[in-house]
Enzyme design. Structure first.
Site, short mmCIF file in Angstrom:
data_model
loop_
_atom_site.label_atom_id
_atom_site.label_comp_id
_atom_site.label_asym_id
_atom_site.label_seq_id
_atom_site.Cartn_x
_atom_site.Cartn_y
_atom_site.Cartn_z
N PRO A 174 0.89 -1.01 -0.04
CG PRO A 174 0.07 -1.22 2.13
CD PRO A 174 0.88 -1.96 1.19
CG HIS A 175 1.85 3.05 -2.97
ND1 HIS A 175 1.49 1.93 -3.66
CD2 HIS A 175 1.50 3.79 -4.17
CE1 HIS A 175 0.94 1.84 -4.73
NE2 HIS A 175 0.81 2.95 -5.29
#
Length: 154
Positions: free
Chosen positions: A65-66
């Site tokens: 996730p980013h």
């Protein structure tokens, strides 16, 4: 670039289980707050926004996730090892137990992409993933993430 440039030892955690993907994102928000002083609610909101574009579960039990966020001066990372994998809507439909989150400044174009490429490349290495899964000590996990030759990029 090496992961030690974006990951602090305080941003590595082992969690027994997360009840859901959303709960895991909240755990990442709490970890980002504790390690970097980021606003936990804003981290969760930014990660959920990014997830709405498409899941960041890349397969083989790994999620990356980013999100881009205001209030950051450089790219930061956080890592969670889950002892009990959670469904993350991954491309291979397998649950996730290795989660490396990246938080980048809104204007961090190339640095964000370099960091994402480094993390992605690193977690494609089965031997690194096996080492991470075999350790439940955050300090050992941090050492694996930051000192292994496979975790570096030119």
């Amino acid at each position: 670039m090496n992961l030690s440039a974006i990951l602090k030892a305080e941003a590595v955690k082992v969690i027994g289980a997360a009840s859901s993907k959303k709960r895991l994102l909240h755990d990442l928000g709490d970890l980002a707050h504790a390690a970097y002083g980021l606003d936990s609610a804003r981290v969760v909101e930014a990660l959920l926004e990014r997830e709405s574009l498409g899941p960041t579960g890349v397969g083989h039990g790994v999620a990356l996730p980013h999100a881009r966020m205001d209030g950051l001066d450089n790219v930061r990372g956080a890592f969670i090892l889950l002892e009990k994998p959670v469904d993350f809507d991954s491309v291979d439909r397998q649950p996730v137990d290795l989660v490396f989150a990246l938080f980048a400044p809104l204007d961090a174009g190339v640095e964000h992409l370099k960091a994402l490429a480094l993390v992605s490349r690193s977690f494609r290495d089965d031997s690194i993933c096996k080492k991470l899964r075999a350790n439940a000590d955050p300090a050992t996990i941090y050492a694996i993430l930051t000192s292994d030759q496979g975790m570096q990029a030119a």
